[in-house]
Design an enzyme around this catalytic site. Structure first.
Site, PDB file in Angstrom:
ATOM      1  CE  LYS A 115      -4.530  -1.500   1.255  1.00  0.00           C
ATOM      2  NZ  LYS A 115      -5.580  -1.764   2.343  1.00  0.00           N
ATOM      3  CE  LYS A 219      -6.826  -8.182  -1.768  1.00  0.00           C
ATOM      4  NZ  LYS A 219      -7.521  -7.557  -0.295  1.00  0.00           N
ATOM      5  CE  LYS A 222     -13.139  -2.609   0.643  1.00  0.00           C
ATOM      6  NZ  LYS A 222     -12.081  -2.810   2.093  1.00  0.00           N
TER       7      LYS A 222
HETATM    8  N1  AQP Z   1      -9.593 -10.908  -3.120  1.00  0.00           N
HETATM    9  C1  AQP Z   1     -10.603 -11.022  -1.992  1.00  0.00           C
HETATM   10  N2  AQP Z   1     -10.274 -12.623  -1.885  1.00  0.00           N
HETATM   11  C2  AQP Z   1     -11.144 -13.164  -0.494  1.00  0.00           C
HETATM   12  N3  AQP Z   1     -10.614 -12.289   0.631  1.00  0.00           N
HETATM   13  C3  AQP Z   1     -10.808 -10.912   0.776  1.00  0.00           C
HETATM   14  N4  AQP Z   1     -10.793 -10.353   1.719  1.00  0.00           N
HETATM   15  C4  AQP Z   1     -10.266  -8.937   0.822  1.00  0.00           C
HETATM   16  N5  AQP Z   1      -9.837  -9.008  -0.324  1.00  0.00           N
HETATM   17  C5  AQP Z   1     -10.566  -9.968  -0.549  1.00  0.00           C
HETATM   18  C6  AQP Z   1     -11.425  -9.856   3.017  1.00  0.00           C
HETATM   19  O1  AQP Z   1     -12.206  -9.176   2.835  1.00  0.00           O
HETATM   20  C7  AQP Z   1     -12.127  -8.594   4.139  1.00  0.00           C
HETATM   21  C8  AQP Z   1     -12.230  -7.221   4.888  1.00  0.00           C
HETATM   22  O2  AQP Z   1     -10.998  -6.510   3.592  1.00  0.00           O
HETATM   23  P1  AQP Z   1     -10.849  -5.820   3.918  1.00  0.00           P
HETATM   24  O3  AQP Z   1     -11.808  -4.537   3.982  1.00  0.00           O
HETATM   25  O4  AQP Z   1      -9.950  -4.843   5.359  1.00  0.00           O
HETATM   26  O5  AQP Z   1      -9.770  -4.874   2.872  1.00  0.00           O
HETATM   27  P2  AQP Z   1      -8.818  -6.009   2.706  1.00  0.00           P
HETATM   28  O6  AQP Z   1      -8.401  -6.969   3.068  1.00  0.00           O
HETATM   29  O7  AQP Z   1      -7.359  -4.456   2.692  1.00  0.00           O
HETATM   30  O8  AQP Z   1      -8.879  -6.053   1.309  1.00  0.00           O
HETATM   31  P3  AQP Z   1      -9.863  -5.000  -0.440  1.00  0.00           P
HETATM   32  O9  AQP Z   1     -11.077  -4.962  -0.244  1.00  0.00           O
HETATM   33  O10 AQP Z   1      -9.358  -5.468  -1.851  1.00  0.00           O
HETATM   34  O11 AQP Z   1      -9.374  -3.383   0.253  1.00  0.00           O
HETATM   35  P4  AQP Z   1      -8.046  -2.424  -0.878  1.00  0.00           P
HETATM   36  O12 AQP Z   1      -8.608  -2.144  -2.417  1.00  0.00           O
HETATM   37  O13 AQP Z   1      -8.401  -1.641   0.720  1.00  0.00           O
HETATM   38  O14 AQP Z   1      -6.831  -2.987   0.064  1.00  0.00           O
HETATM   39  C9  AQP Z   1     -11.032  -9.450   4.990  1.00  0.00           C
HETATM   40  O15 AQP Z   1     -11.481 -10.498   5.571  1.00  0.00           O
HETATM   41  C10 AQP Z   1     -10.021 -10.080   3.670  1.00  0.00           C
HETATM   42  O16 AQP Z   1      -8.889 -11.069   3.460  1.00  0.00           O
END
Ligand code: AQP
Length: 358
Positions: A115, A219, A222
């Site tokens: 990040k 992955k 968002k």
């Molecule tokens: N691609 C994924 N596959 C399976 N699980 C996923 N999670 C996130 N992406 C995947 C799981 O969703 C939960 C919440 O995630 P978060 O809001 O903490 O965000 P994150 O893990 O940083 O991932 P994002 O959603 O892709 O956000 P950004 O783009 O901001 O990094 C967690 O349990 C996570 O494991």
């Protein structure tokens, strides 16, 4: 293991664009757990400000994650649903953990490296310290189980390291104050009384890491600038179908078993999504679709995704249109969460030696 009362904690960041990965890797797995043990599901809004954010969008996204929890089937009478910033104990315990965790531990976190990118000097201190806040989220409730996607594994290992160091550093004090829980298997690594549990990650099933629809090595996320890379939870049926139709694949037909998915990241991802949405294994899916081209598999996947996700999107939209219910759920949840965290933090303060107000 130790003998803490079983309790689940997990959270999702309100950073917009909630997607299928968040649903399959986390939210959908929260639902059955509410009937097995006490569960706490948090909208982790303090994590969302570790990167540049728009305050108005954060407010909306906080409601949206809450709506997703409710639409997915989490019952606020069973589970506690609240937003992190409303329970002060998270921030307070995070500070204590900032003083327990080591710089070297945090420097190894791959999520920070990804990040922060090349411009690390310009990343916020909050982004660097993100995992200590996550440890505080979990341990402010002495949670024993955390259902998450695979990307959070390293942060959960760090949570265990922090709990272990706290238990060891303050072992005498914990015993003296009588605030520990007996550890049935004391060892050189862990004393006979523990204040914090060594939390178990729950990372299982066919959907622990859903990949981008545009690149099977990345992955689903968002923050991916391409909206075609993910299925958002509030996408319409047409949008879902279009994104699956345009998903990157290879020219080969599907193999007859999972062995044939090696080196075919995009195919493996779509089969994994089908398996997770239908509650079957990848091998079962391939026994139906093995030998078929993507021109047959993709429409079947699109129909399944629409069938599973469209009712949830409708319910999220309904809840978002009149958010009073969302606000009431969050208010009630924050009160119930505080009632658990306050006495734990009271003891944590005493363990640290902070002089109480007299
Ligand atoms: N691609 C994924 N596959 C399976 N699980 C996923 N999670 C996130 N992406 C995947 C799981 O969703 C939960 C919440 O995630 P978060 O809001 O903490 O965000 P994150 O893990 O940083 O991932 P994002 O959603 O892709 O956000 P950004 O783009 O901001 O990094 C967690 O349990 C996570 O494991």
């Amino acid at each position: 293991m130790n003998q803490f009362q079983p309790r689940v904690f997990s959270g999702v960041q309100p950073t917009g664009n909630l997607h299928l990965g968040n649903y399959l890797g986390a939210i959908s797995r929260f639902v059955p757990l509410q009937d097995e043990m006490p569960t706490i599901y948090c909208v982790v809004d303090m994590h969302a400000i570790t990167v540049k954010h728009d305050p108005a969008a954060l407010t909306v996204a906080t409601r949206e994650v809450t709506a997703a929890y409710l639409a997915a089937g989490i019952d606020p009478k069973k589970a506690i649903i609240f937003n992190q910033s409303q329970v002060r104990e998270h921030a307070e315990l995070a500070w204590i953990f900032n003083c327990v965790a080591r710089m070297g531990w945090l420097s190894r976190m791959t999520q920070f490296k990804e990040k922060a990118g090349k411009n690390r000097e310009n990343a916020s201190v909050g982004l660097f310290a993100y995992p200590t806040l996550m440890a505080a989220d979990i341990l402010a409730y002495r949670a024993t189980h955390v259902p998450v996607g695979d990307d959070q594994k390293q942060h959960l290992e760090l949570t265990r390291d922090i709990a272990q160091k706290f238990n060891n550093d303050f072992a005498e004090r914990i015993a003296e104050l009588g605030v520990g829980v007996p550890n049935p298997a004391p060892s050189p690594e862990l004393p006979g009384e523990l204040f914090f549990p060594l939390t178990e990650p729950m990372i299982a099933g066919p959907a622990t890491r859903i990949m981008s629809l545009r690149d099977g090595t990345k992955k689903m996320s968002k923050s991916d600038p391409s909206d075609l890379s993910r299925i958002n939870l509030r996408d319409t049926a047409d949008e879902i179908s279009k994104k699956i139709r345009k998903a990157k694949t290879d020219p080969e037909p599907l193999p007859g078993d999972t062995g044939g998915l090696a080196d075919r990241a995009e195919a493996a991802n779509l089969v994994g999504i089908y398996a997770a949405l239908s509650g079957r294994t990848k091998d079962e899916v391939l026994s139906d679709f093995g030998g078929q081209p993507f021109s047959v598999f993709k429409p079947a996947l699109a129909d399944l995704a629409v069938e599973k996700l469209a009712p949830m999107a409708d319910e999220m939209n309904r809840l978002m249109a009149a958010p009073d219910h969302i606000h009431a759920v969050l208010r009630d949840g924050a009160e119930r969460a505080s009632a658990i965290a306050e006495p734990i933090l009271h003891d944590a303060r005493r363990i640290c030696g902070f002089l109480e107000r007299r």
